[in-house]
Design a protein around this motif. Structure first.
Motif, PDB file in Angstrom:
ATOM      1  N   ARG A   1       0.854  -1.177   0.000  1.00  0.00           N
ATOM      2  CA  ARG A   1       0.000   0.000   0.000  1.00  0.00           C
ATOM      3  C   ARG A   1       0.895   1.233   0.000  1.00  0.00           C
ATOM      4  N   HIS A   2       0.526   2.214  -0.774  1.00  0.00           N
ATOM      5  CA  HIS A   2       1.322   3.438  -0.884  1.00  0.00           C
ATOM      6  C   HIS A   2       0.755   4.512   0.040  1.00  0.00           C
ATOM      7  N   ALA A   3       1.641   5.116   0.795  1.00  0.00           N
ATOM      8  CA  ALA A   3       1.260   6.184   1.717  1.00  0.00           C
ATOM      9  C   ALA A   3       2.419   7.152   1.830  1.00  0.00           C
ATOM     10  N   SER A   4       2.105   8.379   2.173  1.00  0.00           N
ATOM     11  CA  SER A   4       3.128   9.403   2.386  1.00  0.00           C
ATOM     12  C   SER A   4       2.606  10.387   3.418  1.00  0.00           C
ATOM     13  N   SER A   5       3.442  11.314   3.830  1.00  0.00           N
ATOM     14  CA  SER A   5       2.989  12.320   4.788  1.00  0.00           C
ATOM     15  C   SER A   5       1.935  13.231   4.146  1.00  0.00           C
ATOM     16  N   HIS A   6       1.986  13.360   2.813  1.00  0.00           N
ATOM     17  CA  HIS A   6       0.996  14.185   2.111  1.00  0.00           C
ATOM     18  C   HIS A   6      -0.295  13.430   1.833  1.00  0.00           C
ATOM     19  N   GLU A   7      -0.201  12.101   1.747  1.00  0.00           N
ATOM     20  CA  GLU A   7      -1.385  11.264   1.507  1.00  0.00           C
ATOM     21  C   GLU A   7      -1.290   9.996   2.362  1.00  0.00           C
ATOM     22  N   PRO A   8      -1.555  10.150   3.678  1.00  0.00           N
ATOM     23  CA  PRO A   8      -1.450   9.000   4.574  1.00  0.00           C
ATOM     24  C   PRO A   8      -2.565   7.986   4.318  1.00  0.00           C
ATOM     25  N   GLN A   9      -2.337   6.775   4.798  1.00  0.00           N
ATOM     26  CA  GLN A   9      -3.385   5.762   4.813  1.00  0.00           C
ATOM     27  C   GLN A   9      -3.676   5.447   6.273  1.00  0.00           C
ATOM     28  N   TYR A  10      -4.928   5.118   6.531  1.00  0.00           N
ATOM     29  CA  TYR A  10      -5.391   4.910   7.895  1.00  0.00           C
ATOM     30  C   TYR A  10      -5.853   3.474   8.088  1.00  0.00           C
ATOM     31  N   GLU A  11      -5.446   2.861   9.207  1.00  0.00           N
ATOM     32  CA  GLU A  11      -5.987   1.558   9.585  1.00  0.00           C
ATOM     33  C   GLU A  11      -7.145   1.827  10.530  1.00  0.00           C
ATOM     34  N   ILE A  12      -8.270   1.186  10.238  1.00  0.00           N
ATOM     35  CA  ILE A  12      -9.488   1.411  11.007  1.00  0.00           C
ATOM     36  C   ILE A  12     -10.045   0.077  11.478  1.00  0.00           C
ATOM     37  N   LYS A  13     -10.415   0.009  12.747  1.00  0.00           N
ATOM     38  CA  LYS A  13     -11.033  -1.191  13.306  1.00  0.00           C
ATOM     39  C   LYS A  13     -12.547  -1.013  13.271  1.00  0.00           C
ATOM     40  N   SER A  14     -13.225  -1.901  12.547  1.00  0.00           N
ATOM     41  CA  SER A  14     -14.679  -1.827  12.387  1.00  0.00           C
ATOM     42  C   SER A  14     -15.394  -1.907  13.729  1.00  0.00           C
ATOM     43  N   ASP A  15     -16.443  -1.089  13.890  1.00  0.00           N
ATOM     44  CA  ASP A  15     -17.237  -1.116  15.122  1.00  0.00           C
ATOM     45  C   ASP A  15     -17.934  -2.459  15.317  1.00  0.00           C
ATOM     46  N   LYS A  16     -18.441  -3.041  14.228  1.00  0.00           N
ATOM     47  CA  LYS A  16     -19.270  -4.245  14.349  1.00  0.00           C
ATOM     48  C   LYS A  16     -18.467  -5.535  14.327  1.00  0.00           C
ATOM     49  N   THR A  17     -17.499  -5.644  13.411  1.00  0.00           N
ATOM     50  CA  THR A  17     -16.815  -6.922  13.220  1.00  0.00           C
ATOM     51  C   THR A  17     -15.400  -6.950  13.784  1.00  0.00           C
ATOM     52  N   GLU A  18     -14.871  -5.807  14.164  1.00  0.00           N
ATOM     53  CA  GLU A  18     -13.489  -5.656  14.625  1.00  0.00           C
ATOM     54  C   GLU A  18     -12.488  -5.973  13.518  1.00  0.00           C
ATOM     55  N   HIS A  19     -12.967  -6.084  12.273  1.00  0.00           N
ATOM     56  CA  HIS A  19     -12.102  -6.246  11.100  1.00  0.00           C
ATOM     57  C   HIS A  19     -11.254  -4.997  10.946  1.00  0.00           C
ATOM     58  N   ILE A  20     -10.012  -5.156  10.503  1.00  0.00           N
ATOM     59  CA  ILE A  20      -9.135  -4.015  10.267  1.00  0.00           C
ATOM     60  C   ILE A  20      -9.118  -3.706   8.775  1.00  0.00           C
ATOM     61  N   ALA A  21      -9.386  -2.469   8.434  1.00  0.00           N
ATOM     62  CA  ALA A  21      -9.366  -2.014   7.040  1.00  0.00           C
ATOM     63  C   ALA A  21      -8.317  -0.920   6.912  1.00  0.00           C
ATOM     64  N   ALA A  22      -7.832  -0.709   5.686  1.00  0.00           N
ATOM     65  CA  ALA A  22      -6.893   0.381   5.407  1.00  0.00           C
ATOM     66  C   ALA A  22      -7.462   1.221   4.280  1.00  0.00           C
ATOM     67  N   HIS A  23      -7.520   2.535   4.496  1.00  0.00           N
ATOM     68  CA  HIS A  23      -8.091   3.435   3.507  1.00  0.00           C
ATOM     69  C   HIS A  23      -7.338   4.754   3.462  1.00  0.00           C
ATOM     70  N   LYS A  24      -7.416   5.409   2.310  1.00  0.00           N
ATOM     71  CA  LYS A  24      -6.931   6.778   2.182  1.00  0.00           C
ATOM     72  C   LYS A  24      -7.947   7.696   2.843  1.00  0.00           C
ATOM     73  N   GLY A  25      -7.487   8.858   3.242  1.00  0.00           N
ATOM     74  CA  GLY A  25      -8.373   9.814   3.891  1.00  0.00           C
ATOM     75  C   GLY A  25      -9.528  10.250   3.020  1.00  0.00           C
ATOM     76  N   SER A  26      -9.328  10.255   1.684  1.00  0.00           N
ATOM     77  CA  SER A  26     -10.380  10.695   0.768  1.00  0.00           C
ATOM     78  C   SER A  26     -11.603   9.758   0.808  1.00  0.00           C
ATOM     79  N   ALA A  27     -11.432   8.524   1.306  1.00  0.00           N
ATOM     80  CA  ALA A  27     -12.539   7.570   1.388  1.00  0.00           C
ATOM     81  C   ALA A  27     -13.291   7.661   2.710  1.00  0.00           C
ATOM     82  N   LEU A  28     -12.754   8.439   3.658  1.00  0.00           N
ATOM     83  CA  LEU A  28     -13.302   8.465   5.013  1.00  0.00           C
ATOM     84  C   LEU A  28     -14.103   9.721   5.286  1.00  0.00           C
TER      85      LEU A  28
END
Length: 70
Positions: free
Chosen positions: A37-64
């Motif tokens: 996965r590509h990330a930088s200080s200008h375009e970080p990626q975020y790991e998020i733990k789902s509220d319902k399933t506790e699954h971990i996802a990774a997304h760019k800020g533009s998707a959040l």
């Protein structure tokens, strides 16, 4: 928009709208589930733990979207 660890966010997935809390912020390329996965200080990626399933996802800020907790 930039987010912080602990922020409550939502995003669209194949299963519909999902929400969770940011657990980690990547500012450099990283391996995630066997993929580079590509990330930088200008375009970080975020790991998020789902509220319902506790699954971990990774997304760019533009998707959040920030969820306003009541």
């Amino acid at each position: 928009m930039e987010f912080s660890v602990g922020d409550h966010v939502s995003w669209n997935s194949e299963a519909g709208r999902v929400s969770g809390r940011i657990t980690k912020i990547h500012t450099a390329d990283f391996d995630y589930k066997g993929h580079r996965r590509h990330a930088s200080s200008h375009e970080p990626q975020y790991e998020i733990k789902s509220d319902k399933t506790e699954h971990i996802a990774a997304h760019k800020g533009s998707a959040l979207h920030l969820v306003q907790d009541s």
